[in-house]
Design an enzyme around this catalytic site. Structure first.
Site, mmCIF file in Angstrom:
data_model
loop_
_atom_site.group_PDB
_atom_site.id
_atom_site.type_symbol
_atom_site.label_atom_id
_atom_site.label_comp_id
_atom_site.label_asym_id
_atom_site.label_seq_id
_atom_site.Cartn_x
_atom_site.Cartn_y
_atom_site.Cartn_z
ATOM 1 N N LYS A 157 -27.082 -16.588 -29.514
ATOM 2 C CA LYS A 157 -26.424 -16.761 -30.816
ATOM 3 C C LYS A 157 -27.416 -17.310 -31.845
ATOM 4 O O LYS A 157 -27.477 -16.852 -32.983
ATOM 5 C CB LYS A 157 -25.212 -17.699 -30.674
ATOM 6 N N GLN A 191 -19.621 -24.566 -27.528
ATOM 7 C CA GLN A 191 -19.608 -23.570 -26.450
ATOM 8 C C GLN A 191 -18.693 -24.022 -25.312
ATOM 9 O O GLN A 191 -18.730 -25.176 -24.883
ATOM 10 C CB GLN A 191 -21.052 -23.340 -25.947
ATOM 11 N N ASP A 198 -15.567 -19.606 -34.573
ATOM 12 C CA ASP A 198 -15.112 -18.992 -33.315
ATOM 13 C C ASP A 198 -13.688 -18.454 -33.463
ATOM 14 O O ASP A 198 -13.231 -17.655 -32.640
ATOM 15 C CB ASP A 198 -15.096 -20.042 -32.189
#
Ligand code: GUN
Length: 295
Positions: A58, A102, A125
């Site tokens: 990412k 994460q 997200d």
């Protein structure tokens, strides 16, 4: 005589590259308007190898499109309170447009509490209940990256969806559940009749054989076999698993939730692993981050 494949590939790398070229242009515009590039931070708790690989991918993708990125690595032993405090600091950071924490998190930390603590306007997200609610109501907000990437992949290849029967296998909060909502909404891609199947579904093969569009997101290596798929189906493989393979230099190969060799010949379109959904997920995260700069 060689036999030509009957299926076409939903190529996430190509589609992602095309979208990322536009994102890079968007990043330049943001930079010239407000004097700094879009900025994404990724929080990684602990040292799980797979999570680290995903987070590093990412961060690398940010650099490639001209975003600023920050990788915040916190010890496995961090307390829930300290992590929540860190999240609140990131919420207030004016130099930051969006951030992700994460998952999975260590067992002593309640991931739901952490997700709820993220400011919805920085939740790139798309996991915060406010963004999930906006998705359900068709209001502007951040869509979760993997389902949104699949939608963009179907759009890029002009796959027909209206009136089709879409079967989604797996009801996770990150993929299966939001995917079922996006495929049923009154939009393109969408307008499907959706069945959300899961571990308690009876006679799954009979159901999946009815699918015009089959989305496999259950997290079991090579679970979907040729016998479970109808001729001409569109199959999207969301799983990603490392399988030991002594013939490879790396010692492993990547497989999805779909037995590709059996399933692909029956498909009209298939998103393979690797190279299908994976590159699109990161592209969606970049798109969300760009959106975070402009609203
Ligand atoms: N773990 C697996 N997929 C994801 C994702 O899309 N976002 C975050 N934050 N964690 C994940």
């Amino acid at each position: 005589m060689s036999v030509l494949p009957t299926y076409q590939v939903l190529d996430g790398k190509r589609c992602g590259d095309a979208l990322r070229a536009d994102i890079a242009k968007g990043a330049l515009e943001v930079r010239s308007k407000r004097g700094r590039a879009p900025h994404l931070a990724a929080v990684l708790v602990g040292s799980d190898g797979a999570s680290r690989t995903y987070v590093e991918a990412k961060v690398k993708a940010c650099e490639e499109v001209g975003f600023r990125s920050s990788l915040i690595v916190l010890p496995e032993t961090i307390t829930e309170d300290d992590l929540l405090h860190r999240v609140k600091q990131l919420n207030k950071d004016k130099e930051l447009d969006g951030f992700i924490v994460q998952l999975p998190l260590p067992d002593h930390i309640d991931a739901d509490k952490v997700t709820l603590a993220i400011a919805p306007e920085k939740d790139v997200d798309g996991f915060h209940p406010e963004n999930i609610g906006r998705m359900v109501l068709g209001l502007p907000g951040f869509l979760p990256a993997t389902p949104s990437g699949i939608v963009e992949l179907l759009r890029h290849y002009h796959v027909e969806t209206a009136g089709k029967h879409c079967v989604v296998i797996g009801r996770s909060h990150i993929v299966g559940t939001p995917m079922s909502i996006l495929m049923s909404r009154n939009a393109y891609p969408g307008n499907c009749t959706v069945t959300l199947a899961h571990s308690r579904t009876m006679d799954l093969p009979a159901l999946t054989r009815e699918a015009d569009i089959l989305i496999a997101a259950l997290g079991k290596p090579e679970f979907v076999t040729g016998a479970m798929v109808r001729e001409g189906a569109v199959v999207v493989d969301v799983g990603i698993h490392r399988i030991a393979d002594a013939s490879r230099k790396s010692g492993f190969r990547l497989v999805g939730d779909v037995k590709f060799d059996e399933v692909a010949p029956k498909c009209s379109w298939i998103a393979p692993v690797p190279g299908g959904v994976g590159p699109m997920t990161i592209t969606s995260l970049l798109l969300n981050t760009l959106k975070a700069c402009t609203h």
